[in-house]
Motif scaffolding. Structure first.
Motif, mmCIF file in Angstrom:
data_model
loop_
_atom_site.group_PDB
_atom_site.id
_atom_site.type_symbol
_atom_site.label_atom_id
_atom_site.label_comp_id
_atom_site.label_asym_id
_atom_site.label_seq_id
_atom_site.Cartn_x
_atom_site.Cartn_y
_atom_site.Cartn_z
ATOM 1 N N TRP A 29 0.831 -1.199 0.000
ATOM 2 C CA TRP A 29 0.000 0.000 0.000
ATOM 3 C C TRP A 29 0.870 1.255 0.000
ATOM 4 O O TRP A 29 2.088 1.182 0.137
ATOM 5 N N ALA A 30 0.214 2.407 -0.145
ATOM 6 C CA ALA A 30 0.897 3.705 -0.089
ATOM 7 C C ALA A 30 0.019 4.703 0.654
ATOM 8 O O ALA A 30 -1.208 4.638 0.577
ATOM 9 N N TRP A 32 -0.487 7.723 -0.017
ATOM 10 C CA TRP A 32 -1.168 8.625 -0.943
ATOM 11 C C TRP A 32 -2.258 7.924 -1.751
ATOM 12 O O TRP A 32 -2.925 8.545 -2.575
ATOM 13 N N CYS A 33 -2.465 6.639 -1.519
ATOM 14 C CA CYS A 33 -3.413 5.826 -2.298
ATOM 15 C C CYS A 33 -4.777 5.787 -1.607
ATOM 16 O O CYS A 33 -4.932 5.167 -0.554
ATOM 17 N N CYS A 36 -6.269 2.369 -0.958
ATOM 18 C CA CYS A 36 -5.511 1.694 0.105
ATOM 19 C C CYS A 36 -6.031 2.114 1.482
ATOM 20 O O CYS A 36 -6.243 1.271 2.362
ATOM 21 N N CYS A 74 0.780 -1.808 -8.919
ATOM 22 C CA CYS A 74 -0.331 -0.925 -8.570
ATOM 23 C C CYS A 74 -0.657 -1.097 -7.091
ATOM 24 O O CYS A 74 -0.252 -2.069 -6.463
ATOM 25 N N MET A 75 -1.381 -0.134 -6.556
ATOM 26 C CA MET A 75 -1.786 -0.179 -5.153
ATOM 27 C C MET A 75 -3.293 -0.075 -5.052
ATOM 28 O O MET A 75 -3.879 0.676 -5.808
ATOM 29 N N PRO A 76 -3.878 -0.808 -4.118
ATOM 30 C CA PRO A 76 -3.208 -1.827 -3.320
ATOM 31 C C PRO A 76 -3.024 -3.122 -4.108
ATOM 32 O O PRO A 76 -3.797 -3.418 -5.007
#
Length: 106
Positions: A29-30, A32-33, A36, A74-76
């Motif tokens: 994850w991130a 900024w996502c 996520c 890509c996230m998540p």
């Protein structure tokens, strides 16, 4: 409970070696996502329901080495490990697909 992986060595120990004895799922994850962040409470709830599975999170920006090594695009992205190997991947925040993947490897 979901635990945060903080180093490549910890990833190796808890995910790769840890999956020798039990099923492990990792949420890449991130911060900024949006998807996520939205999915995080569902992932936490799953960890409380599936106590026979180890749940971990990897912040892709903090552990880019692990992210690249695991082929995250890509996230998540959720990866399931068993016996030291990745046995399945779910890209995107789909609770149904992740549960289906986990249940298929129990």
């Amino acid at each position: 409970m979901v635990a945060e992986i903080s180093s490549p060595a910890e990833f190796q120990e808890k995910v790769i070696q840890g999956s020798a004895s039990r099923l492990v799922v990792v949420d890449f994850w991130a911060t900024w996502c949006g998807p996520c962040i939205h999915f995080a409470p569902k992932f936490e709830a799953m960890s409380k329901d599936m106590t026979d599975v180890s749940f971990y999170k990897v912040d892709v920006d903090k552990l880019s080495e692990v992210t690249e090594e695991q082929g995250i695009n890509c996230m998540p992205t959720f990866k399931v490990y068993k016996g030291g190997e990745c046995v399945g991947t779910v890209e995107g925040a789909s609770e149904a697909k992740l549960k289906e993947l986990l249940n298929s490897h129990k």
